[in-house]
Design a protein around this motif. Sequence first.
Motif, mmCIF file in Angstrom:
data_model
loop_
_atom_site.group_PDB
_atom_site.id
_atom_site.type_symbol
_atom_site.label_atom_id
_atom_site.label_comp_id
_atom_site.label_asym_id
_atom_site.label_seq_id
_atom_site.Cartn_x
_atom_site.Cartn_y
_atom_site.Cartn_z
ATOM 1 N N LYS A 164 0.830 -1.211 0.000
ATOM 2 C CA LYS A 164 0.000 0.000 0.000
ATOM 3 C C LYS A 164 0.864 1.260 0.000
ATOM 4 O O LYS A 164 0.423 2.329 -0.443
ATOM 5 N N LEU A 165 2.090 1.134 0.512
ATOM 6 C CA LEU A 165 3.025 2.257 0.528
ATOM 7 C C LEU A 165 3.951 2.240 -0.689
ATOM 8 O O LEU A 165 4.931 2.986 -0.739
ATOM 9 N N ASN A 166 3.632 1.344 -1.658
ATOM 10 C CA ASN A 166 4.438 1.196 -2.880
ATOM 11 C C ASN A 166 5.861 0.735 -2.584
ATOM 12 O O ASN A 166 6.814 1.123 -3.274
ATOM 13 N N ILE A 167 5.982 -0.095 -1.550
ATOM 14 C CA ILE A 167 7.271 -0.680 -1.204
ATOM 15 C C ILE A 167 7.195 -2.182 -1.478
ATOM 16 O O ILE A 167 6.302 -2.872 -0.977
ATOM 17 N N ASP A 168 8.124 -2.684 -2.259
ATOM 18 C CA ASP A 168 8.124 -4.105 -2.615
ATOM 19 C C ASP A 168 8.685 -4.956 -1.487
ATOM 20 O O ASP A 168 9.539 -4.514 -0.706
ATOM 21 N N SER A 169 8.202 -6.185 -1.415
ATOM 22 C CA SER A 169 8.730 -7.155 -0.453
ATOM 23 C C SER A 169 8.507 -8.550 -1.010
ATOM 24 O O SER A 169 7.747 -8.742 -1.961
ATOM 25 N N THR A 170 9.165 -9.510 -0.390
ATOM 26 C CA THR A 170 8.969 -10.919 -0.721
ATOM 27 C C THR A 170 8.498 -11.637 0.531
ATOM 28 O O THR A 170 9.147 -11.541 1.580
ATOM 29 N N ALA A 171 7.373 -12.330 0.424
ATOM 30 C CA ALA A 171 6.809 -13.050 1.566
ATOM 31 C C ALA A 171 7.290 -14.500 1.542
ATOM 32 O O ALA A 171 7.255 -15.161 0.503
ATOM 33 N N THR A 172 7.715 -14.975 2.710
ATOM 34 C CA THR A 172 8.163 -16.356 2.825
ATOM 35 C C THR A 172 7.605 -16.966 4.108
ATOM 36 O O THR A 172 6.905 -16.310 4.880
ATOM 37 N N GLY A 173 7.922 -18.229 4.331
ATOM 38 C CA GLY A 173 7.398 -18.965 5.477
ATOM 39 C C GLY A 173 6.983 -20.351 5.022
ATOM 40 O O GLY A 173 7.587 -20.925 4.100
ATOM 41 N N PHE A 174 5.954 -20.911 5.632
ATOM 42 C CA PHE A 174 5.474 -22.256 5.307
ATOM 43 C C PHE A 174 4.024 -22.190 4.842
ATOM 44 O O PHE A 174 3.193 -21.537 5.476
ATOM 45 N N LEU A 175 3.704 -22.895 3.750
ATOM 46 C CA LEU A 175 2.337 -22.999 3.259
ATOM 47 C C LEU A 175 2.063 -24.435 2.824
ATOM 48 O O LEU A 175 2.949 -25.113 2.290
ATOM 49 N N GLY A 176 0.792 -24.870 3.014
ATOM 50 C CA GLY A 176 0.415 -26.205 2.589
ATOM 51 C C GLY A 176 -1.036 -26.306 2.180
ATOM 52 O O GLY A 176 -1.891 -25.568 2.689
ATOM 53 N N GLY A 177 -1.326 -27.181 1.235
ATOM 54 C CA GLY A 177 -2.697 -27.495 0.873
ATOM 55 C C GLY A 177 -3.406 -26.391 0.101
ATOM 56 O O GLY A 177 -2.806 -25.409 -0.338
ATOM 57 N N PHE A 178 -4.730 -26.578 -0.063
ATOM 58 C CA PHE A 178 -5.518 -25.617 -0.837
ATOM 59 C C PHE A 178 -5.580 -24.249 -0.164
ATOM 60 O O PHE A 178 -5.672 -23.215 -0.840
ATOM 61 N N THR A 179 -5.501 -24.229 1.161
ATOM 62 C CA THR A 179 -5.516 -22.954 1.868
ATOM 63 C C THR A 179 -4.209 -22.190 1.641
ATOM 64 O O THR A 179 -4.208 -20.971 1.480
ATOM 65 N N GLY A 180 -3.116 -22.929 1.632
ATOM 66 C CA GLY A 180 -1.839 -22.300 1.335
ATOM 67 C C GLY A 180 -1.805 -21.732 -0.070
ATOM 68 O O GLY A 180 -1.269 -20.644 -0.310
ATOM 69 N N LYS A 181 -2.426 -22.456 -1.012
ATOM 70 C CA LYS A 181 -2.498 -21.972 -2.391
ATOM 71 C C LYS A 181 -3.298 -20.677 -2.464
ATOM 72 O O LYS A 181 -2.929 -19.744 -3.184
ATOM 73 N N TYR A 182 -4.389 -20.602 -1.707
ATOM 74 C CA TYR A 182 -5.213 -19.387 -1.699
ATOM 75 C C TYR A 182 -4.408 -18.196 -1.180
ATOM 76 O O TYR A 182 -4.450 -17.100 -1.763
ATOM 77 N N ILE A 183 -3.680 -18.389 -0.085
ATOM 78 C CA ILE A 183 -2.879 -17.300 0.478
ATOM 79 C C ILE A 183 -1.841 -16.820 -0.526
ATOM 80 O O ILE A 183 -1.652 -15.614 -0.737
ATOM 81 N N GLU A 184 -1.163 -17.764 -1.161
ATOM 82 C CA GLU A 184 -0.151 -17.402 -2.140
ATOM 83 C C GLU A 184 -0.770 -16.644 -3.314
ATOM 84 O O GLU A 184 -0.220 -15.633 -3.777
ATOM 85 N N GLU A 185 -1.928 -17.103 -3.778
ATOM 86 C CA GLU A 185 -2.599 -16.434 -4.890
ATOM 87 C C GLU A 185 -3.018 -15.005 -4.517
ATOM 88 O O GLU A 185 -2.948 -14.097 -5.344
ATOM 89 N N GLU A 186 -3.462 -14.815 -3.269
ATOM 90 C CA GLU A 186 -3.856 -13.473 -2.836
ATOM 91 C C GLU A 186 -2.662 -12.534 -2.797
ATOM 92 O O GLU A 186 -2.757 -11.354 -3.173
ATOM 93 N N LEU A 187 -1.521 -13.027 -2.363
ATOM 94 C CA LEU A 187 -0.316 -12.200 -2.338
ATOM 95 C C LEU A 187 0.108 -11.836 -3.759
ATOM 96 O O LEU A 187 0.405 -10.674 -4.058
ATOM 97 N N VAL A 188 0.113 -12.815 -4.650
ATOM 98 C CA VAL A 188 0.505 -12.570 -6.038
ATOM 99 C C VAL A 188 -0.477 -11.603 -6.696
ATOM 100 O O VAL A 188 -0.084 -10.714 -7.471
#
Length: 236
Positions: free
Chosen positions: A48-72
């Motif tokens: 929102k502040l026009n600052i880029d970042s890269t999100a990392t951590g652990f994701l799994g399953g269809f819920t993890g896919k949803y989170i990743e898709e929302e970030l992208v």
Amino acid sequence: MIYTCTMNPAIDLFTEFEQFSPFVVNRSNFEDYQANGKAINISFMLKKLNIDSTATGFLGGFTGKYIEEELVRNSIDVNFIKVDGITRINTFIRSGELEYKAVNKGPEINQNAQEALLKYIKTFTNEDMLFVSGSLPKGVKDDIFVTIAKLSQEQGFSLVLDISSERLIDCLPYHPYLIKPNDEELAHLLGVSKLESEQELVKAAQQLLDKGAERILVSRGEKGALYVEPLMVHSN
């Protein structure tokens, strides 16, 4: 580059009901799904502040896919370690003046996944900053915070820690760029029952600066926050 690390992310499901009763089918009149996690939220706010970042951590399953898709979808770069199991869903139910909160534990993270995350963090350089925030998933001991702090000193990247762990004290000799305890956590870290006045908070924060923290932001709920660095104090 700024990196944000969420080890126990979640989809937060917010629902509202006119009334919520046991043992019957309750039908909502509102629902909202949000990709969530303390450090993930940092990535959203930075964007929102026009600052880029890269999100990392652990994701799994269809819920993890949803989170990743929302970030992208929000133009945030991602590099998560994929794990077995399903990233958790937390449910928040509003009914009249009442709210019910169901927070789940999420999948267990095996040692290989933990080592993969640490291997990724080892690639960060003195031009990078890493935010580590939020709770730990099953299978991950809070020793990992100390390991990451040690890597920050070895690799030269700036480390921001917003964690509720007694091991925060053991991270301080590696000079994290910023730590963010709340007033209760600050008291607990120093073995005292309560810190009430601003003067007490500043004195307590100074003790953590003396132990190695470079900056401290103490959150105080409705009272705002207190920022402390050597020879400087700001209250908000």
